[in-house]
Scaffold this motif. Structure first.
Motif, PDB file in Angstrom:
ATOM      1  N   ALA A   1      19.523 -37.863 -23.067  1.00  0.00           N
ATOM      2  CA  ALA A   1      20.395 -38.801 -22.357  1.00  0.00           C
ATOM      3  C   ALA A   1      21.848 -38.616 -22.757  1.00  0.00           C
ATOM      4  O   ALA A   1      22.178 -38.592 -23.946  1.00  0.00           O
ATOM      5  N   VAL A   2      22.726 -38.494 -21.785  1.00  0.00           N
ATOM      6  CA  VAL A   2      24.161 -38.376 -22.039  1.00  0.00           C
ATOM      7  C   VAL A   2      24.726 -39.783 -22.248  1.00  0.00           C
ATOM      8  O   VAL A   2      24.567 -40.658 -21.400  1.00  0.00           O
ATOM      9  N   SER A   3      25.375 -40.001 -23.367  1.00  0.00           N
ATOM     10  CA  SER A   3      25.922 -41.314 -23.704  1.00  0.00           C
ATOM     11  C   SER A   3      27.283 -41.509 -23.052  1.00  0.00           C
ATOM     12  O   SER A   3      28.173 -40.661 -23.187  1.00  0.00           O
ATOM     13  N   MET A   4      27.453 -42.640 -22.370  1.00  0.00           N
ATOM     14  CA  MET A   4      28.737 -42.960 -21.767  1.00  0.00           C
ATOM     15  C   MET A   4      29.032 -44.435 -22.007  1.00  0.00           C
ATOM     16  O   MET A   4      28.274 -45.294 -21.564  1.00  0.00           O
ATOM     17  N   PHE A   5      30.115 -44.705 -22.718  1.00  0.00           N
ATOM     18  CA  PHE A   5      30.512 -46.071 -23.060  1.00  0.00           C
ATOM     19  C   PHE A   5      31.898 -46.354 -22.509  1.00  0.00           C
ATOM     20  O   PHE A   5      32.785 -45.499 -22.564  1.00  0.00           O
ATOM     21  N   ALA A   6      32.082 -47.565 -21.988  1.00  0.00           N
ATOM     22  CA  ALA A   6      33.401 -48.024 -21.555  1.00  0.00           C
ATOM     23  C   ALA A   6      33.929 -49.021 -22.579  1.00  0.00           C
ATOM     24  O   ALA A   6      33.158 -49.746 -23.208  1.00  0.00           O
ATOM     25  N   ILE A   7      35.225 -49.068 -22.748  1.00  0.00           N
ATOM     26  CA  ILE A   7      35.835 -50.029 -23.662  1.00  0.00           C
ATOM     27  C   ILE A   7      36.066 -51.349 -22.921  1.00  0.00           C
ATOM     28  O   ILE A   7      36.462 -51.364 -21.760  1.00  0.00           O
TER      29      ILE A   7
ATOM     30  N   LYS B   1      23.522 -33.424 -13.689  1.00  0.00           N
ATOM     31  CA  LYS B   1      22.520 -32.980 -12.705  1.00  0.00           C
ATOM     32  C   LYS B   1      23.082 -33.039 -11.284  1.00  0.00           C
ATOM     33  O   LYS B   1      22.398 -33.407 -10.331  1.00  0.00           O
ATOM     34  N   GLY B   2      24.370 -32.741 -11.174  1.00  0.00           N
ATOM     35  CA  GLY B   2      25.014 -32.705  -9.866  1.00  0.00           C
ATOM     36  C   GLY B   2      25.541 -34.039  -9.379  1.00  0.00           C
ATOM     37  O   GLY B   2      26.107 -34.111  -8.282  1.00  0.00           O
ATOM     38  N   TYR B   3      25.417 -35.104 -10.193  1.00  0.00           N
ATOM     39  CA  TYR B   3      25.899 -36.432  -9.817  1.00  0.00           C
ATOM     40  C   TYR B   3      27.118 -36.806 -10.654  1.00  0.00           C
ATOM     41  O   TYR B   3      27.151 -36.555 -11.861  1.00  0.00           O
ATOM     42  N   HIS B   4      28.082 -37.447 -10.003  1.00  0.00           N
ATOM     43  CA  HIS B   4      29.361 -37.741 -10.652  1.00  0.00           C
ATOM     44  C   HIS B   4      29.382 -39.153 -11.234  1.00  0.00           C
ATOM     45  O   HIS B   4      29.062 -40.132 -10.558  1.00  0.00           O
ATOM     46  N   PHE B   5      29.801 -39.227 -12.496  1.00  0.00           N
ATOM     47  CA  PHE B   5      29.960 -40.478 -13.227  1.00  0.00           C
ATOM     48  C   PHE B   5      31.423 -40.605 -13.639  1.00  0.00           C
ATOM     49  O   PHE B   5      31.938 -39.747 -14.366  1.00  0.00           O
ATOM     50  N   ILE B   6      32.078 -41.662 -13.188  1.00  0.00           N
ATOM     51  CA  ILE B   6      33.483 -41.900 -13.535  1.00  0.00           C
ATOM     52  C   ILE B   6      33.554 -43.199 -14.328  1.00  0.00           C
ATOM     53  O   ILE B   6      33.252 -44.266 -13.801  1.00  0.00           O
ATOM     54  N   VAL B   7      33.924 -43.090 -15.588  1.00  0.00           N
ATOM     55  CA  VAL B   7      33.985 -44.246 -16.483  1.00  0.00           C
ATOM     56  C   VAL B   7      35.443 -44.610 -16.710  1.00  0.00           C
ATOM     57  O   VAL B   7      36.246 -43.772 -17.147  1.00  0.00           O
ATOM     58  N   LEU B   8      35.795 -45.853 -16.407  1.00  0.00           N
ATOM     59  CA  LEU B   8      37.158 -46.337 -16.573  1.00  0.00           C
ATOM     60  C   LEU B   8      37.254 -47.205 -17.823  1.00  0.00           C
ATOM     61  O   LEU B   8      36.251 -47.709 -18.326  1.00  0.00           O
ATOM     62  N   GLY B   9      38.476 -47.405 -18.305  1.00  0.00           N
ATOM     63  CA  GLY B   9      38.670 -48.208 -19.504  1.00  0.00           C
ATOM     64  C   GLY B   9      39.751 -49.254 -19.326  1.00  0.00           C
ATOM     65  O   GLY B   9      40.873 -48.936 -18.907  1.00  0.00           O
ATOM     66  N   THR B  10      39.415 -50.517 -19.621  1.00  0.00           N
ATOM     67  CA  THR B  10      40.462 -51.534 -19.617  1.00  0.00           C
ATOM     68  C   THR B  10      41.448 -51.187 -20.729  1.00  0.00           C
ATOM     69  O   THR B  10      41.055 -50.751 -21.811  1.00  0.00           O
ATOM     70  N   GLU B  11      42.737 -51.359 -20.469  1.00  0.00           N
ATOM     71  CA  GLU B  11      43.761 -50.733 -21.307  1.00  0.00           C
ATOM     72  C   GLU B  11      44.358 -51.622 -22.373  1.00  0.00           C
ATOM     73  O   GLU B  11      45.284 -51.216 -23.078  1.00  0.00           O
TER      74      GLU B  11
ATOM     75  N   TRP C   1      44.548 -41.568 -11.263  1.00  0.00           N
ATOM     76  CA  TRP C   1      43.603 -40.592 -11.830  1.00  0.00           C
ATOM     77  C   TRP C   1      42.232 -40.773 -11.198  1.00  0.00           C
ATOM     78  O   TRP C   1      41.562 -39.808 -10.824  1.00  0.00           O
ATOM     79  N   LEU C   2      41.798 -42.033 -11.036  1.00  0.00           N
ATOM     80  CA  LEU C   2      40.531 -42.330 -10.375  1.00  0.00           C
ATOM     81  C   LEU C   2      40.502 -41.743  -8.974  1.00  0.00           C
ATOM     82  O   LEU C   2      39.500 -41.146  -8.550  1.00  0.00           O
ATOM     83  N   SER C   3      41.590 -41.881  -8.258  1.00  0.00           N
ATOM     84  CA  SER C   3      41.675 -41.360  -6.895  1.00  0.00           C
ATOM     85  C   SER C   3      41.424 -39.862  -6.855  1.00  0.00           C
ATOM     86  O   SER C   3      40.688 -39.357  -5.989  1.00  0.00           O
ATOM     87  N   GLU C   4      42.018 -39.156  -7.798  1.00  0.00           N
ATOM     88  CA  GLU C   4      41.826 -37.699  -7.854  1.00  0.00           C
ATOM     89  C   GLU C   4      40.385 -37.332  -8.163  1.00  0.00           C
ATOM     90  O   GLU C   4      39.833 -36.370  -7.611  1.00  0.00           O
ATOM     91  N   GLN C   5      39.746 -38.099  -9.049  1.00  0.00           N
ATOM     92  CA  GLN C   5      38.360 -37.801  -9.414  1.00  0.00           C
ATOM     93  C   GLN C   5      37.412 -38.077  -8.249  1.00  0.00           C
ATOM     94  O   GLN C   5      36.420 -37.368  -8.053  1.00  0.00           O
ATOM     95  N   LEU C   6      37.713 -39.098  -7.478  1.00  0.00           N
ATOM     96  CA  LEU C   6      36.889 -39.411  -6.310  1.00  0.00           C
ATOM     97  C   LEU C   6      36.978 -38.289  -5.273  1.00  0.00           C
ATOM     98  O   LEU C   6      35.970 -37.934  -4.637  1.00  0.00           O
ATOM     99  N   LYS C   7      38.153 -37.728  -5.113  1.00  0.00           N
ATOM    100  CA  LYS C   7      38.320 -36.601  -4.183  1.00  0.00           C
ATOM    101  C   LYS C   7      37.487 -35.407  -4.634  1.00  0.00           C
ATOM    102  O   LYS C   7      36.843 -34.741  -3.817  1.00  0.00           O
ATOM    103  N   ILE C   8      37.486 -35.166  -5.933  1.00  0.00           N
ATOM    104  CA  ILE C   8      36.700 -34.056  -6.483  1.00  0.00           C
ATOM    105  C   ILE C   8      35.213 -34.287  -6.243  1.00  0.00           C
ATOM    106  O   ILE C   8      34.481 -33.370  -5.828  1.00  0.00           O
ATOM    107  N   ALA C   9      34.773 -35.522  -6.511  1.00  0.00           N
ATOM    108  CA  ALA C   9      33.349 -35.842  -6.343  1.00  0.00           C
ATOM    109  C   ALA C   9      32.919 -35.713  -4.885  1.00  0.00           C
ATOM    110  O   ALA C   9      31.846 -35.173  -4.587  1.00  0.00           O
ATOM    111  N   GLN C  10      33.741 -36.202  -3.979  1.00  0.00           N
ATOM    112  CA  GLN C  10      33.390 -36.123  -2.562  1.00  0.00           C
ATOM    113  C   GLN C  10      33.368 -34.685  -2.076  1.00  0.00           C
ATOM    114  O   GLN C  10      32.481 -34.303  -1.295  1.00  0.00           O
ATOM    115  N   ALA C  11      34.314 -33.881  -2.526  1.00  0.00           N
ATOM    116  CA  ALA C  11      34.360 -32.470  -2.125  1.00  0.00           C
ATOM    117  C   ALA C  11      33.132 -31.722  -2.630  1.00  0.00           C
ATOM    118  O   ALA C  11      32.664 -30.778  -1.991  1.00  0.00           O
TER     119      ALA C  11
END
Length: 469
Positions: free
Chosen positions: A134-140, A174-184, A199-209
């Motif tokens: 399992a790949v660990s992904m934590f948000a702050i 596994k070919g699925y995109h996970f975008i984790v954001l952080g409250t600042e 930055w989120l906008s750019e990552q969404l474009k990459i995922a959709q493409a």
């Protein structure tokens, strides 16, 4: 191969503020409302998980392409191990329910204050139970800043202790995109800067493409206001920019924490331009204001819930787990793929049918609990296609016809099992006075029953010797 793209903004100096959870830390959960107590030995009990079964949980046919749990708001505490033990139970139970996990997500507030000792407790428990694949992904979250450090140093501690590459990042599993954001910063409502949203906008474009037919998973601690149940606790700054950025991608499934609102309410999932879902809590329950049981009702510290996400080639299943009673709650949410907002089912207007009381429903006055200034009522719970959320209780002076008392009470849908009948106390009444009592049922979407329950009752008389007749 897992890819990662990161981005981070330097924070400002930490400024701690009191919020509802800070208030809760200074109160005793046990000292909650005395009203709304159910009768332990009366009638039947409604099981919150009755609608779920093993057959419902199985999606049938080929197994899922991707599986991952999502939890949030663990609140590991420096001086108590209560939430730590709940966290261990969560991990153990999820490992049994999902023996093969591709990822594991925690959507903020890993700790109560962001202390080193709290992170150490969290990571020790996590590593002891983590599945190797399992790949660990934590948000702050905002609580992870509440340690007296500068914002930048609090972020550095989070990264050092959790092993995350940045407070916001993008991974492909596994070919699925996970975008984790952080409250600042540590502000309760949360801060997501224009820089991070761009930055989120750019990552969404990459995922959709990469593949527009696949879901894009986005994770952020505070919810977007105007979306899921409890999103009144979401962020205001840059809210519209954030929403409009996601709006262009109906395949987005956005997970948020922070609210501690339960998964049992159907509004915990919201679809309009994309899908949003709340993740409840691993620590303690919080609820809407304005009900007599209070925002932190009796037994709030028992609640412990989690989500399990299964991704299939034509749908995403999101299963709701009651960790506290080791069972499922409700049916899984099912999102068809490829996403099409015209076919969304979990919309704000999806429930137009009002709740109702069955013909054999009863409302009675509990004489043993009735006093000179208060009246105890006991009634059969109403029915609804999704959820009876509240009851409006009205006390009308029998002679004058004047409404002397009116309030909202939870149906206590968050309890396992849900009490039926429900017992409530009407306070602030006059002695030796007759009242017409009405009970109106409301569902989660505000629909009100057409025929309330009614009963006539009378308060007791107080005599000079301070006895009650």
């Amino acid at each position: 191969m897992n890819e990662i793209r990161t981005g981070q903004k330097d924070g400002n100096i930490f400024s701690k503020e009191m919020d509802r959870r800070a208030f809760l830390q200074k109160t005793t959960l046990a000292a909650s409302a005395t009203i709304g107590l159910s009768l332990a030995n009366s009638l039947n009990l409604i099981s919150a998980s009755a609608a779920s079964s093993a057959s419902i949980m199985n999606s049938g046919g080929k197994g899922p392409d991707l599986v991952f749990p999502v939890i949030s708001d663990i609140h590991i505490h420096n001086s108590s191990n209560k939430t730590l033990e709940k966290f261990k139970t969560t991990l153990e139970q999820l490992n049994k329910a999902v023996p093969k996990q591709d990822a594991f997500l925690v959507v903020g507030d890993l700790t109560d204050y962001g202390y080193t000792s709290e992170y150490d407790k969290f990571m020790s428990a996590y590593h002891a139970h983590k599945q190797p694949g399992a790949v660990s992904m934590f948000a702050i979250g905002n609580h992870d800043y509440w340690n007296g450090l500068s914002t930048a140093d609090a972020q550095k501690r989070f990264l050092a202790k959790t092993g995350m590459e940045s407070i916001y990042y993008h991974k492909v599993i596994k070919g699925y995109h996970f975008i984790v954001l952080g409250t600042e910063d540590g502000l309760t409502e949360g801060t997501f800067s224009v820089e991070q949203i761009n930055w989120l906008s750019e990552q969404l474009k990459i995922a959709q493409a990469d593949d527009w037919k696949k879901p894009i998973f986005v994770f952020h601690h505070q919810p977007i206001k105007g979306t899921v149940y409890g999103s009144e606790w979401g962020f205001s700054q840059n809210r519209d920019l954030f929403y409009d950025t996601l709006k262009e991608y109906p395949q987005v499934i956005s997970f948020s924490g922070h609210t501690h609102y339960p998964l049992d309410d159907p509004r915990i999932i919201h679809q309009k331009d994309f899908t949003s879902i709340g993740t409840s809590t691993g620590a303690y329950l919080w609820l809407d204001a304005g009900r007599i049981q209070g925002e932190v009702p009796e037994g709030a510290d028992v609640l412990n819930q989690a989500l399990i996400v299964e991704v299939h080639n034509n749908k995403v299943l999101i299963k709701r787990r009651d960790i506290h009673c080791n069972d499922w709650t409700g049916d899984p949410f099912e999102i068809s793929l490829p996403a099409n907002k015209q076919k969304f089912t979990y919309t704000e207007d999806r429930d137009k049918k009002a709740p109702f009381f069955t013909k054999d429903s009863m409302l009675a006055i509990n004489q043993e609990m009735t006093s000179a200034t208060g009246m105890a009522i006991m009634f059969t719970q109403a029915k609804d296609e999704l959820l009876v959320h509240d009851y409006k209780v009205v006390a009308i002076h029998a002679n004058s016809g004047e409404v002397v008392k009116e309030f909202l009470a939870f149906s206590e849908f968050y309890k396992d099992p849900v009490p039926n009948p429900l017992t409530l106390t009407i306070d602030g009444l006059q002695a030796n006075t007759a009242y017409q009592i009405e009970v109106h049922a409301l569902d989660a979407y505000g629909n009100v029953c057409s025929k309330p329950l009614k009963a006539l009752g009378k308060t007791k008389t107080t005599v000079a010797a301070n006895t009650v007749l």
